[in-house]
Design an enzyme around this catalytic site. Structure first.
Site, PDB file in Angstrom:
ATOM      1  N   ASP A  88       0.653  -1.759  -0.444  1.00 15.19           N
ATOM      2  CA  ASP A  88       0.065   0.032  -0.260  1.00 15.19           C
ATOM      3  C   ASP A  88       0.432   1.477  -0.073  1.00 15.19           C
ATOM      4  O   ASP A  88       2.197   1.450   0.262  1.00 15.19           O
ATOM      5  CB  ASP A  88      -0.939  -0.184   1.005  1.00 15.19           C
ATOM      6  CG  ASP A  88      -1.907   1.223   0.996  1.00 15.19           C
ATOM      7  OD1 ASP A  88      -1.934   1.688  -0.076  1.00 15.19           O
ATOM      8  OD2 ASP A  88      -2.998   1.101   2.040  1.00 15.19           O
TER       9      ASP A  88
ATOM     10  N   HIS B  33       1.763   3.192  -9.199  1.00 16.91           N
ATOM     11  CA  HIS B  33       1.443   1.874  -9.119  1.00 16.91           C
ATOM     12  C   HIS B  33       3.098   1.488 -10.249  1.00 16.91           C
ATOM     13  O   HIS B  33       3.282  -0.254  -9.764  1.00 16.91           O
ATOM     14  CB  HIS B  33       0.257   1.411  -9.958  1.00 16.91           C
ATOM     15  CG  HIS B  33      -0.499   1.819  -9.397  1.00 16.91           C
ATOM     16  ND1 HIS B  33      -0.898   1.847  -7.858  1.00 16.91           N
ATOM     17  CD2 HIS B  33      -1.818   2.773  -9.192  1.00 16.91           C
ATOM     18  CE1 HIS B  33      -2.313   2.405  -7.558  1.00 16.91           C
ATOM     19  NE2 HIS B  33      -2.891   2.835  -8.725  1.00 16.91           N
TER      20      HIS B  33
ATOM     21  N   LEU C 212      10.606 -19.591  -3.888  1.00 18.76           N
ATOM     22  CA  LEU C 212       9.567 -19.565  -3.202  1.00 18.76           C
ATOM     23  C   LEU C 212       7.944 -19.440  -3.795  1.00 18.76           C
ATOM     24  O   LEU C 212       8.358 -19.688  -5.310  1.00 18.76           O
ATOM     25  CB  LEU C 212       9.993 -17.728  -3.196  1.00 18.76           C
ATOM     26  CG  LEU C 212       8.780 -17.064  -2.642  1.00 18.76           C
ATOM     27  CD1 LEU C 212       8.523 -17.173  -0.818  1.00 18.76           C
ATOM     28  CD2 LEU C 212       8.936 -15.697  -2.881  1.00 18.76           C
TER      29      LEU C 212
ATOM     30  N   SER D  86      -7.164  -4.435   5.564  1.00 17.60           N
ATOM     31  CA  SER D  86      -8.577  -3.893   4.141  1.00 17.60           C
ATOM     32  C   SER D  86      -9.253  -5.502   3.520  1.00 17.60           C
ATOM     33  O   SER D  86      -8.227  -5.709   2.843  1.00 17.60           O
ATOM     34  CB  SER D  86      -7.125  -3.859   3.346  1.00 17.60           C
ATOM     35  OG  SER D  86      -7.368  -2.490   4.191  1.00 17.60           O
TER      36      SER D  86
HETATM   37  C1  IPE Z   1      -5.205  -2.694   0.279  1.00 12.48           C
HETATM   38  O1  IPE Z   1      -4.880  -1.053   0.344  1.00 12.48           O
HETATM   39  C2  IPE Z   1      -5.044  -3.794  -1.045  1.00 12.48           C
HETATM   40  C3  IPE Z   1      -4.072  -3.616  -1.819  1.00 12.48           C
HETATM   41  C4  IPE Z   1      -2.811  -3.020  -1.635  1.00 12.48           C
HETATM   42  C5  IPE Z   1      -3.972  -4.292  -3.165  1.00 12.48           C
HETATM   43  P1  IPE Z   1      -6.368  -0.610  -0.215  1.00 12.48           P
HETATM   44  O2  IPE Z   1      -5.480   1.122  -0.573  1.00 12.48           O
HETATM   45  O3  IPE Z   1      -7.350  -0.448  -0.970  1.00 12.48           O
HETATM   46  O4  IPE Z   1      -7.001  -0.012   1.289  1.00 12.48           O
HETATM   47  P2  IPE Z   1      -7.488   1.160   2.035  1.00 12.48           P
HETATM   48  O5  IPE Z   1      -8.655   1.228   0.934  1.00 12.48           O
HETATM   49  O6  IPE Z   1      -7.387   2.177   2.300  1.00 12.48           O
HETATM   50  O7  IPE Z   1      -8.011   0.635   3.118  1.00 12.48           O
HETATM   51  C1  IPE Z   2      -1.401  -0.164  -2.892  1.00 14.67           C
HETATM   52  O1  IPE Z   2      -1.341   1.463  -3.778  1.00 14.67           O
HETATM   53  C2  IPE Z   2      -2.427  -0.808  -4.597  1.00 14.67           C
HETATM   54  C3  IPE Z   2      -3.664  -0.703  -4.873  1.00 14.67           C
HETATM   55  C4  IPE Z   2      -4.563  -0.849  -3.619  1.00 14.67           C
HETATM   56  C5  IPE Z   2      -3.859  -1.376  -6.238  1.00 14.67           C
HETATM   57  P1  IPE Z   2      -2.661   2.835  -3.224  1.00 14.67           P
HETATM   58  O2  IPE Z   2      -2.866   3.357  -4.842  1.00 14.67           O
HETATM   59  O3  IPE Z   2      -3.694   2.334  -2.681  1.00 14.67           O
HETATM   60  O4  IPE Z   2      -1.879   3.122  -2.526  1.00 14.67           O
HETATM   61  P2  IPE Z   2      -2.547   4.930  -1.997  1.00 14.67           P
HETATM   62  O5  IPE Z   2      -3.044   4.279  -0.522  1.00 14.67           O
HETATM   63  O6  IPE Z   2      -3.416   5.791  -2.213  1.00 14.67           O
HETATM   64  O7  IPE Z   2      -1.304   6.014  -1.202  1.00 14.67           O
HETATM   65 MG    MG Z   3      -4.150   2.426  -0.308  1.00  9.73          MG
END
Ligand code: IPE
Ligand code: IPE
Ligand code: MG
Length: 238
Positions: A23, A40, A133, A194
């Protein structure tokens, strides 16, 4: 030459199964005035580095959260971009073939683009006999969705209500046959699961950090593993 063997520092114990919530990609990009898509892309690079490192140090299982059942709420353009990055990862088979990494995908893949589903199947088939792994990539994954899926399987099998066991539920999850994660890492400053591995994480240890995923380094993973070594796991005992 001394007859005494040089004393080694106390060996650290590796977790058996590390699960990471990757995240913070969006915030990483925002800090740099870049589009979220750049975050990303950077996160994908970090993922490859970390997976390779886990393989190198001899970790048995790594599960990464790439896309949740809730992430479809994001703008279509962002969802498309994440899927594009995922597809590029699958097309570049050296990511796992040369590394002897066994790939598996967890989550409901039936709604994904058919070409992506084909590539997922192919990479699982191609790496089936890998001995390094075991890498699970959670894509369109949700812990609640997974439990519902498991319950449906169990009901369909016709098993009697009184015969339902915890093991039976575990065996009907996407992670069937694998040890539960014993260490869950979430960077980006959020303190929640999450909807990640909610059944499997019942007795996991957790490690949180403010680092945004694209900035996460192998040295951060080492620090986390050192902390894991300080945990006293009691499992309800004394
Ligand atoms: C959790 O991150 C999902 C992934 C990393 C794929 P999110 O960014 O979607 O989670 P929330 O919305 O902050 O809980
Ligand atoms: C995690 O990073 C990637 C996915 C959930 C796909 P985020 O896109 O949630 O990044 P933030 O939380 O907005 O910084
Ligand atoms: Mg996020």
């Amino acid at each position: 030459m001394s007859i005494f063997k040089k004393k080694q520092p106390a060996e650290r114990v590796l977790p058996t199964h590390i699960a990471i919530i990757m995240d913070g990609n969006g915030r990483w990009a925002k800090k740099r005035a870049l589009p979220r898509t750049a975050g990303h892309a950077a996160g994908s690079k970090t993922f490859k580095d970390i997976a390779r490192y886990c393989n190198k140090i001899g970790l048995k299982y790594l599960t990464v959260y790439a896309f949740s059942t809730e992430n479809w709420k994001r703008p279509q353009e962002e969802v498309n971009n994440i899927m594009k990055i995922f597809k590029e990862y699958l097309e570049d088979t050296k990511n796992f073939k040369d590394e002897n990494i066994k790939l598996q995908f967890i989550g409901d893949r039936t709604v994904l683009d058919p070409e992506i589903q084909r590539l997922m199947q192919q990479s699982e088939d191609d790496s089936r006999n890998a001995t390094g792994l075991h890498l699970n990539i959670a894509i369109n994954y949700g812990g609640r969705d997974e439990i519902v899926h498991a319950v449906k399987n169990i009901v369909n099998s016709g098993v009697g209500v009184d015969d339902i066991t915890e093991d039976m539920i575990s065996q009907n999850l996407y992670t069937t046959g694998q040890p539960d994660p014993d260490f869950i890492i979430r960077p980006s400053g959020e303190y929640r699961l999450s909807n990640y591995l909610i059944w499997q994480s019942a007795y996991a240890e957790y490690w949180f950090s403010d680092i945004l995923w694209p900035d996460f380094k192998t040295s951060d993973l080492d620090r986390a593993i050192d902390d894991f070594n300080k945990r006293n796991r009691r499992f309800g005992g004394v």
